[in-house]
Design a protein around this motif. Structure first.
Motif, short mmCIF file in Angstrom:
data_model
loop_
_atom_site.label_atom_id
_atom_site.label_comp_id
_atom_site.label_asym_id
_atom_site.label_seq_id
_atom_site.Cartn_x
_atom_site.Cartn_y
_atom_site.Cartn_z
N TYR A 15 0.82 -1.21 0.00
CA TYR A 15 0.00 0.00 0.00
C TYR A 15 0.86 1.27 0.00
CZ TYR A 15 -2.90 -3.72 2.00
OH TYR A 15 -3.52 -4.91 2.25
N SER A 16 2.09 1.15 0.48
CA SER A 16 2.95 2.33 0.61
C SER A 16 3.24 2.99 -0.72
CB SER A 16 4.27 1.95 1.29
OG SER A 16 4.05 1.37 2.55
N VAL A 17 3.27 2.22 -1.80
CA VAL A 17 3.66 2.76 -3.10
C VAL A 17 2.72 3.88 -3.53
CG1 VAL A 17 2.35 1.07 -4.46
CG2 VAL A 17 4.38 2.15 -5.44
N PHE A 18 1.44 3.78 -3.20
CA PHE A 18 0.49 4.83 -3.58
C PHE A 18 0.74 6.10 -2.77
CE2 PHE A 18 -2.25 1.03 -4.64
CZ PHE A 18 -2.06 1.15 -6.00
N LEU A 19 1.15 5.94 -1.52
CA LEU A 19 1.47 7.12 -0.71
C LEU A 19 2.71 7.83 -1.24
CD1 LEU A 19 0.77 5.80 2.91
CD2 LEU A 19 -0.68 7.26 1.49
N LEU A 20 3.65 7.07 -1.81
CA LEU A 20 4.84 7.70 -2.37
C LEU A 20 4.52 8.58 -3.57
CD1 LEU A 20 7.44 4.76 -2.20
CD2 LEU A 20 7.05 6.61 -0.56
N LEU A 21 3.48 8.22 -4.34
CA LEU A 21 3.06 9.08 -5.44
C LEU A 21 2.64 10.45 -4.93
CD1 LEU A 21 0.83 6.60 -7.53
CD2 LEU A 21 3.26 7.08 -7.79
N TYR A 22 1.93 10.44 -3.81
CA TYR A 22 1.46 11.70 -3.25
C TYR A 22 2.55 12.43 -2.47
CZ TYR A 22 -3.23 10.59 -4.75
OH TYR A 22 -4.33 10.32 -5.52
#
Length: 375
Positions: A348-355
């Motif tokens: 799930y962390s990968v989506f937070l890295l986009l932001y």
């Protein structure tokens, strides 16, 4: 939309070099074995996957009796690699190297998703942040579903965007197939196609597209899960493990993991169980200091992603963010209802890295603007 040929020659070269660097670094980390494996929650779960893969490769009463309750995706991959290379040990190394390939490919997926959501500048910033996100380099060495599931999640969001924007049958079938594949790694993915209702409403899709999309998603779903329903002997061995065929027992078991589901949800995303990044440092005090510093930076990156989500929803165009946002929210909600028994929340962390990249870009622009005004 997902092609790199719309980029300039210099931009393509930069992206390919970044992908190559991530691949080489990941493979070197696996092959050199810089981090010694120490007893931990992750190592216990790794052993469950290895035992289950051995049960699939060499069925027997004793192995079946000791089969662990893990999802079948990883054991099936290891069993297939064992059949190809002749031993479980060789299969484990091959699985780690395959995760290195997935890790490098994720750089490209992060780039195209971020470019679709924001712009090319933020896309390069996103994949650079992901390339520097050290938990991923620790995860490639573990016999866990995290890297594979992350890649599938990114591919699934790309398939959703392709289906909504291009309205082509292949993208809908791919979305169904990828959802079913993800369910073999994490039970939470089973109901993901429900999100298409919100997508179709937001995109105002005509009824013909909706009906065709439902049929194609269903066909892709059935294609991947059909081996169990067609009673193929190899897949029958997986009845000793958790999976889409015995939902009730898995749900009851997962509901009580770590006591409080809210605590488990927070730990899954932010606790960072995937590796001990400073394990190679001999001095215990120095190791603890370095580990604490790395964990602090990692948490800053993830919380920056949370702040970026809030800012982008408030200030930026929502429609292009919807596939990523709803996917992230879906899995966060699913983590509460069916806590993952064997994952770490790392995917799930990968989506937070986009932001986090979005927030960093805005901070850089603000700092630059402020400096110009002062001059």
């Amino acid at each position: 939309m997902f092609s790199i040929w719309t980029l300039t020659r210099m931009q393509r070269r930069m992206l390919l070099i970044l992908i190559a660097v991530v691949l080489v670094m990941s493979c070197l980390l696996v092959l050199t074995g810089l981090h010694e494996r120490t007893p931990s929650i992750s190592s216990v779960i790794e052993e469950r996957y290895i035992q289950s893969a051995a049960m699939i490769s060499h069925p027997g009463e004793e192995l079946e009796y000791h089969a662990s309750r893990v999802m079948p995706g990883v054991p099936l991959m290891i069993a297939g690699l064992a059949a190809l290379f002749g031993s479980i040990d060789a299969a484990l190394v091959a699985y780690q190297l395959l995760q290195c390939v997935f890790h490098a490919f994720s750089v490209y997926l992060v780039f195209v998703l971020s470019r679709y959501m924001f712009n090319t500048r933020i896309a390069f910033l996103s994949c650079s942040i992901y390339a520097l996100f050290w938990p991923a380099y620790g995860a490639v060495r573990l016999i866990l579903p995290d890297i594979a599931m992350q890649t599938l999640m990114l591919l699934l969001v790309c398939a959703v965007i392709g289906a909504l924007e291009l309205k082509q049958a292949g993208w809908y079938a791919a979305a169904g197939a990828l959802t079913a594949l993800m369910a073999c790694y994490n039970l939470q993915a089973l109901l993901y196609p429900v999100l298409f209702i919100a997508f179709w409403i937001k995109y105002r899709s005509p009824i013909k597209i909706v009906i065709g999309g439902i049929l194609l998603i269903g066909m892709g779903y059935l294609l991947i899960l059909s081996p169990w329903w067609l009673n193929i002997p190899l897949f029958n061995r997986l009845m000793y493990m958790s999976g889409p065929w015995n939902l009730a027992s898995l749900w009851l078991e997962s509901r009580y993991i770590e006591g409080n589901p809210i605590v488990h949800l927070f730990r899954s995303i932010f606790a960072g169980r995937t590796s001990k990044y400073a394990a190679a440092i001999g001095n215990e005090d120095a190791r603890k200091i370095v580990q604490s510093a790395l964990d602090a930076v990692r948490l800053v990156m993830l919380f920056a992603g949370v702040a970026g989500v809030i800012w982008s929803v408030w200030k930026y165009r929502l429609k292009r963010q919807l596939p990523v946002l709803l996917t992230l929210l879906y899995f966060i909600a699913a983590e509460w209802f069916v806590p993952s028994l064997d994952g770490t929340g790392f995917p799930y962390s990968v989506f937070l890295l986009l932001y986090a990249a979005f927030l960093a870009d805005k901070a850089i622009l603000y700092a630059h603007k402020t400096r110009l005004l002062r001059k």
